[in-house]
Design an enzyme around this catalytic site. Structure first.
Site, PDB file in Angstrom:
ATOM      1  N   HIS A  28       0.797  -1.223   0.000  1.00  0.00           N
ATOM      2  CA  HIS A  28       0.000   0.000   0.000  1.00  0.00           C
ATOM      3  C   HIS A  28       0.836   1.282   0.000  1.00  0.00           C
ATOM      4  CE1 HIS A  28       0.051  -0.235   4.403  1.00  0.00           C
ATOM      5  NE2 HIS A  28      -0.889  -1.138   4.484  1.00  0.00           N
ATOM      6  N   HIS A  82      -5.354 -10.144  13.422  1.00  0.00           N
ATOM      7  CA  HIS A  82      -5.428  -8.874  12.680  1.00  0.00           C
ATOM      8  C   HIS A  82      -6.283  -9.066  11.430  1.00  0.00           C
ATOM      9  CE1 HIS A  82      -4.387  -5.137  10.892  1.00  0.00           C
ATOM     10  NE2 HIS A  82      -3.205  -5.422  10.399  1.00  0.00           N
ATOM     11  N   GLU A  84      -6.436  -7.107   8.674  1.00  0.00           N
ATOM     12  CA  GLU A  84      -5.950  -6.655   7.362  1.00  0.00           C
ATOM     13  C   GLU A  84      -5.718  -7.878   6.463  1.00  0.00           C
ATOM     14  OE1 GLU A  84      -2.688  -3.826   7.304  1.00  0.00           O
ATOM     15  OE2 GLU A  84      -3.260  -3.199   5.287  1.00  0.00           O
ATOM     16  N   ASP A  86      -3.714  -9.040   4.304  1.00  0.00           N
ATOM     17  CA  ASP A  86      -2.495  -9.828   4.113  1.00  0.00           C
ATOM     18  C   ASP A  86      -2.409 -10.959   5.150  1.00  0.00           C
ATOM     19  OD1 ASP A  86      -2.247  -7.617   5.826  1.00  0.00           O
ATOM     20  OD2 ASP A  86      -0.076  -7.516   5.633  1.00  0.00           O
ATOM     21  N   HIS A 148      -1.643  -2.743  14.128  1.00  0.00           N
ATOM     22  CA  HIS A 148      -1.625  -1.671  13.174  1.00  0.00           C
ATOM     23  C   HIS A 148      -3.021  -1.107  12.885  1.00  0.00           C
ATOM     24  CE1 HIS A 148      -1.429  -1.329   8.485  1.00  0.00           C
ATOM     25  NE2 HIS A 148      -1.067  -0.188   8.956  1.00  0.00           N
ATOM     26  N   ASP A 167       1.527  -7.553  13.261  1.00  0.00           N
ATOM     27  CA  ASP A 167       2.400  -6.694  12.448  1.00  0.00           C
ATOM     28  C   ASP A 167       3.625  -6.187  13.210  1.00  0.00           C
ATOM     29  OD1 ASP A 167       1.100  -6.728   9.994  1.00  0.00           O
ATOM     30  OD2 ASP A 167      -0.166  -5.010  10.462  1.00  0.00           O
ATOM     31  N   TYR A 195      10.245  -0.532   7.901  1.00  0.00           N
ATOM     32  CA  TYR A 195       8.891  -1.009   8.229  1.00  0.00           C
ATOM     33  C   TYR A 195       8.289  -0.148   9.345  1.00  0.00           C
ATOM     34  CZ  TYR A 195       5.426  -4.555   9.702  1.00  0.00           C
ATOM     35  OH  TYR A 195       4.286  -5.230  10.034  1.00  0.00           O
ATOM     36  N   HIS A 228       5.258 -10.705   9.567  1.00  0.00           N
ATOM     37  CA  HIS A 228       6.063 -10.456   8.359  1.00  0.00           C
ATOM     38  C   HIS A 228       7.537 -10.627   8.708  1.00  0.00           C
ATOM     39  CE1 HIS A 228       2.745  -8.650   6.093  1.00  0.00           C
ATOM     40  NE2 HIS A 228       2.486  -7.852   7.111  1.00  0.00           N
TER      41      HIS A 228
HETATM   42 FE1  FEO Z   1      -1.608  -4.498   8.990  1.00  0.00          FE
HETATM   43 FE2  FEO Z   1       0.518  -6.937   7.740  1.00  0.00          FE
HETATM   44  O1  FEO Z   1      -1.088  -5.959   7.961  1.00  0.00           O
END
Ligand code: FEO
Length: 399
Positions: A28, A82, A84, A86, A148, A167, A195, A228
């Site tokens: 994003h 989470h 989101e 991903d 996040h 995250d 990051y 991640h």
């Molecule tokens: Fe807030 Fe890796 O997504």
């Protein structure tokens, strides 16, 4: 048939079952030149538990990794840390196939997930400090709102002192190495900082509070498993220490000069500002906004004390790349910066004033008068730019 992907063991009961995205170059709006991973984890407790899933196109890879240690249908619990996509994109497929006994998310996750997907089972909301027994293991939930998203939470595997940190403490690095101690320090430091700067800087005050909370609760962290990048299995405190340092945003004697230029007049001014900084014994990082991505500029700003922005005037305004940087940076709310503005112009010359206004609007203290030069900077103009650099160097914290 997916390729023969395998799970990676964290310890006798916990496996990484995520996916590696070697080709993702934009997250994003943040340039992710090393790709990324979407980490999901399997706990082989009495109640077999899956923590998070992966981005939708990678769910086959994830399920293959799960199947390398256990039949996916044997998963009892699924926990979503989470919403989101991903991390949640694989949920519809996983829940449909696994049909877990229970599916858990934070209270806000339980509201947000149905706003993203039609899910084939109910969600059991869990709150701050709640624990869940997995039979011979237990997990505790820690709400981490806005780290996040509002729904974000951590899941802590109590007996193993293992934190599934969603995250937080992650980075965008695709690699076959799963652990931070297998990756060069220079990569961890740059990508971890990038990051933080691009995803979490805005929430720096919350991060400082969260670190305090973890200390107060006496939560021991033997392993940190983020969603991640690499897993911190040795010296997990190191990344926590980096987060505390980055969140503090203590100014240094480094200045970032970010600019764009049409006929190199503003470019020449940038180099004169650089010389002033060097003469004033500060460090300068010069970044041309059509050579350096805005997310790399923000990364450099993370450990800087000053931001100096240059733009020629184009159509009565600042250059679009400069406007883009300022818009992006404003949202991330950097703190404790000083700065100034410079740029060339032909007839109207609005850009420099507009930049100065934007910088002040984001609480960047103007520590040197902005400099404008008509068409091509004269020696006097370039000396003014050098003086701008010198004034900024003087205003930065002493060595
Ligand atoms: Fe807030 Fe890796 O997504």
């Amino acid at each position: 048939m997916p390729p023969p992907f395998k799970a990676v063991k964290l310890n006798d009961r916990v496996y990484w079952v995520g996916a590696i995205d070697w080709t993702m170059r934009d997250f994003h709006g943040y340039a992710t030149r090393r790709g990324s991973t979407y980490n999901a984890y399997l706990i082989l407790a009495d109640k077999v538990t899956l923590i998070d899933t992966v981005k939708a196109p990678f769910v086959g890879e994830m399920m293959a990794r799960v199947a390398s240690v256990i039949e996916p249908e044997k998963i009892d619990y699924v926990i979503s840390n989470h919403t989101e996509m991903d991390h949640s994109g694989g949920l519809p497929v996983v829940l449909d196939r696994v049909k877990p006994e229970k599916f858990f998310a934070s209270k806000l996750g339980a509201k947000a997930l149905p706003e993203h997907f039609t899910l084939p089972c109910d969600i059991t909301p869990v709150g701050e400090g709640e624990t869940l027994t997995l039979g011979n293991r237990s997990v505790a939930f820690v709400e981490t709102r806005m780290l996040h998203w509002p729904d974000s939470m951590f899941t802590y595997l109590v007996e193993d002192k293992l934190l599934f940190s969603s995250d937080a403490f992650g980075m965008h690095v695709a690699s076959v190495e799963r652990f931070a101690d297998e990756i060069p320090e220079s990569v961890l430091e740059y990508e971890g900082g990038k990051y933080f700067a691009n995803i979490l800087l805005l929430y720096a005050p919350l991060i400082l509070k969260l670190i305090e909370k973890v200390k107060t609760l006496g939560i021991e962290l033997a392993t940190i498993a983020p969603d991640h990048g690499p897993i911190w299995r040795k010296d997990a405190g190191k990344i926590v220490g980096c987060y505390a340092k980055w969140a503090e945003q203590k100014p240094t004697r480094k200045a970032v000069i970010a600019y764009d230029t049409m006929w190199n007049s503003t470019g020449a001014m940038a180099r004169a500002v650089e010389q002033g900084l060097v003469d004033g014994e500060a460090t300068a990082k010069v970044m041309h906004l059509r050579a350096d991505h805005r997310s790399d500029v923000v990364t450099e700003v993370l450990d800087a004390g000053a931001l100096i922005v240059g733009s020629p005037t184009l159509n009565n305004g600042m250059f679009p790349t400069v406007a883009e940087l300022l818009c992006y940076l404003k949202g991330l709310k950097p703190k404790h910066l000083i700065g100034s503005a410079f740029g060339s112009y032909g007839w109207s010359g609005e850009a420099v004033g507009q930049i100065a206004e934007e910088l002040e609007g984001m609480q960047v203290a103007l520590a040197a008068d902005p400099v404008k030069a008509k068409y091509v900077p004269t020696d006097v103009d370039l000396q003014s730019c050098r003086n701008l650099g010198l004034a900024i160097a003087k205003a930065l914290p002493a060595k």
